[in-house]
Design a protein around this motif. Structure first.
Motif, short mmCIF file in Angstrom:
data_model
loop_
_atom_site.label_atom_id
_atom_site.label_comp_id
_atom_site.label_asym_id
_atom_site.label_seq_id
_atom_site.Cartn_x
_atom_site.Cartn_y
_atom_site.Cartn_z
N LEU A 111 1.21 -1.22 -0.02
CA LEU A 111 0.01 0.12 -0.02
C LEU A 111 0.77 1.36 0.11
O LEU A 111 0.40 2.51 -0.28
CB LEU A 111 -1.21 0.23 1.05
CG LEU A 111 -1.90 -0.58 1.43
CD1 LEU A 111 -2.47 -1.10 2.64
CD2 LEU A 111 -2.68 -1.08 0.23
N GLU A 112 2.61 1.31 0.51
CA GLU A 112 3.02 2.21 0.45
C GLU A 112 3.77 3.01 -0.43
O GLU A 112 2.92 4.42 -0.75
CB GLU A 112 4.42 1.54 0.96
CG GLU A 112 5.58 2.79 1.73
CD GLU A 112 6.47 2.96 2.66
OE1 GLU A 112 7.40 3.63 2.64
OE2 GLU A 112 6.20 1.40 3.08
N ASN A 113 3.57 2.16 -1.90
CA ASN A 113 3.58 2.91 -3.57
C ASN A 113 1.84 2.55 -4.33
O ASN A 113 2.62 2.14 -5.39
CB ASN A 113 4.76 2.37 -3.92
CG ASN A 113 6.09 1.97 -2.88
OD1 ASN A 113 6.13 3.66 -2.82
ND2 ASN A 113 6.93 1.42 -2.58
N ALA A 114 1.04 2.23 -3.17
CA ALA A 114 -0.11 2.02 -4.29
C ALA A 114 -0.36 3.38 -5.61
O ALA A 114 -0.12 3.85 -4.76
CB ALA A 114 -1.01 1.09 -3.26
N SER A 115 -0.66 2.68 -6.24
CA SER A 115 -1.23 3.87 -7.38
C SER A 115 -2.90 4.16 -7.08
O SER A 115 -3.10 5.44 -8.12
CB SER A 115 -0.71 3.39 -8.42
OG SER A 115 -1.78 2.55 -9.25
N CYS A 116 -3.79 3.44 -6.87
CA CYS A 116 -4.88 3.28 -6.08
C CYS A 116 -5.26 2.76 -5.47
O CYS A 116 -4.96 1.48 -6.00
CB CYS A 116 -5.24 3.24 -7.71
SG CYS A 116 -7.48 3.09 -7.27
N ILE A 117 -5.87 3.04 -4.05
CA ILE A 117 -6.65 2.25 -3.53
C ILE A 117 -8.16 2.39 -2.94
O ILE A 117 -8.01 3.41 -2.78
CB ILE A 117 -5.82 2.67 -1.43
CG1 ILE A 117 -4.12 2.62 -1.87
CG2 ILE A 117 -6.90 1.66 -0.72
CD1 ILE A 117 -3.82 2.75 -0.47
N ALA A 118 -9.17 1.02 -3.25
CA ALA A 118 -10.33 1.16 -3.33
C ALA A 118 -11.08 1.48 -2.16
O ALA A 118 -10.23 0.51 -1.38
CB ALA A 118 -11.22 1.12 -4.29
N ILE A 119 -11.88 2.33 -1.28
CA ILE A 119 -12.55 2.10 -0.63
C ILE A 119 -13.86 2.48 -0.61
O ILE A 119 -14.41 2.93 -1.02
CB ILE A 119 -11.60 2.25 1.17
CG1 ILE A 119 -11.74 4.30 0.80
CG2 ILE A 119 -10.34 2.82 0.72
CD1 ILE A 119 -11.73 4.61 2.12
N ALA A 120 -15.26 1.29 0.37
CA ALA A 120 -16.12 2.30 0.19
C ALA A 120 -16.28 3.23 1.03
O ALA A 120 -15.32 3.66 2.43
CB ALA A 120 -17.14 0.96 0.43
N ASN A 121 -17.19 4.94 0.79
CA ASN A 121 -17.55 5.30 1.30
C ASN A 121 -17.34 5.11 2.83
O ASN A 121 -18.58 4.75 3.41
CB ASN A 121 -19.12 6.05 1.07
CG ASN A 121 -19.20 7.09 1.87
OD1 ASN A 121 -18.53 8.27 2.66
ND2 ASN A 121 -19.69 7.93 0.79
N THR A 148 -19.25 4.23 -3.88
CA THR A 148 -20.69 4.84 -3.10
C THR A 148 -20.97 3.09 -1.89
O THR A 148 -21.25 3.15 -1.02
CB THR A 148 -21.72 4.54 -4.25
OG1 THR A 148 -21.60 3.50 -4.95
CG2 THR A 148 -21.03 6.14 -5.20
N SER A 149 -20.54 2.18 -2.87
CA SER A 149 -21.06 0.62 -1.78
C SER A 149 -19.54 -0.15 -1.93
O SER A 149 -18.55 0.05 -1.97
CB SER A 149 -22.08 0.54 -2.10
OG SER A 149 -21.73 -0.57 -3.56
N ILE A 150 -19.81 -0.82 -0.87
CA ILE A 150 -18.75 -2.21 -0.81
C ILE A 150 -18.94 -2.89 -2.23
O ILE A 150 -18.06 -3.45 -2.75
CB ILE A 150 -18.78 -2.82 0.38
CG1 ILE A 150 -17.68 -4.16 1.07
CG2 ILE A 150 -20.49 -3.87 0.35
CD1 ILE A 150 -16.54 -3.56 1.25
N ALA A 151 -20.01 -2.89 -2.82
CA ALA A 151 -19.79 -4.01 -4.40
C ALA A 151 -18.70 -3.34 -4.96
O ALA A 151 -19.05 -3.27 -5.45
CB ALA A 151 -21.45 -4.16 -4.42
N ALA A 152 -19.46 -1.14 -5.20
CA ALA A 152 -18.86 -0.71 -6.77
C ALA A 152 -16.92 -0.85 -6.24
O ALA A 152 -16.20 -0.67 -7.03
CB ALA A 152 -19.79 0.84 -6.01
N THR A 153 -16.97 -0.81 -4.44
CA THR A 153 -15.45 -0.47 -4.20
C THR A 153 -14.85 -2.33 -4.70
O THR A 153 -14.33 -2.18 -5.23
CB THR A 153 -15.43 -0.93 -2.85
OG1 THR A 153 -16.05 0.20 -2.41
CG2 THR A 153 -14.26 -0.82 -2.64
#
Length: 230
Positions: A111-121, A148-153
């Motif tokens: 995660l330290e060098n991640a280009s993108c980290i997705a999480i739910a709202n 917007t949601s865990i599914a969208a994540t």
């Protein structure tokens, strides 16, 4: 005789119930199995299941949405409705957070060098809130995208992000899609508050109580366990 048969048929039709269930998106995977098991016991009760973000359902119920039972992704969104419903919320399952990396081995160090980290709202999805708690404790790139949601994540992670924090209940489906165990990491529970999922009866009825009791039964617990819940 014909009149008696018609009367019994009409009575059966009138007694057939319909329950509107609001369910957190993270339990979408076990829901079909839970629904089938419930309908084996109560074939005359039709379940109409709506899945989505717990915070959204909480607001809808406060505004008069016609739900009978609410299965939330945490206790807070359920207990928040106790005064309104005059019922007590209870925990029906404990969820686990999963770090998913669709194109590499999943590990927190990455995660330290991640280009993108997705999480739910985190305001509406408890798994998103748990993800923010983890990110506050581990080094990361701060390149965070909120879905917007865990599914969208999950969709965001598969299509655009290097990493995503999702519900562990997604694991079986991801394995079916061809992802490997190495692509998924069960996050250490010490890094976030426990995800105790809460349930509350919104509208009192015998059928709602039957569903409520079923979700707390050993049979339902065994189904939840199959999908990574404790």
């Amino acid at each position: 005789m014909k009149k008696v048969f018609l009367s019994l048929l009409l009575a059966s039709f009138l007694n057939a119930g319909e329950l509107n269930i609001a369910a957190a998106a993270n339990i979408s995977y076990p829901l079909e199995e839970l629904k089938a098991a419930f309908n084996e016991k109560y074939p005359d009760i039709k379940l109409v299941i709506n899945t989505g973000a717990s915070g959204g359902f909480n607001s809808q119920i406060k505004n008069g949405a016609d739900f009978d039972v609410f299965l939330a992704a945490n206790m807070d969104f359920a207990t928040d409705l106790e005064n309104l419903t005059k019922n007590k919320a209870t925990s029906y399952a404990k969820g686990r957070l999963l770090l998913f990396a669709p194109k590499k081995d999943a590990n927190l160090k990455g995660l330290e060098n991640a280009s993108c980290i997705a999480i739910a709202n985190p305001k509406t999805a408890p798994y998103g809130k748990a993800a923010t708690e983890v990110l506050a404790k581990v080094k990361n790139s701060n390149k965070i995208i909120q879905a917007t949601s865990i599914a969208a994540t999950l969709s965001q992670t598969i299509n655009a992000c290097e990493y995503g924090f999702i519900a562990a209940s997604s694991k079986a489906e991801l394995l079916k899609l061809g992802y490997k165990d190495e692509n998924m990491l069960l996050v250490d529970e010490n890094l976030h508050e426990p995800i105790l999922q809460g349930m509350i009866i919104v509208k009192n009825s015998e059928d709602a109580k039957k569903f409520y009791d079923f979700i707390l039964s050993d049979e339902a617990k065994a189904i939840f366990n199959k999908y990574g819940y404790e």
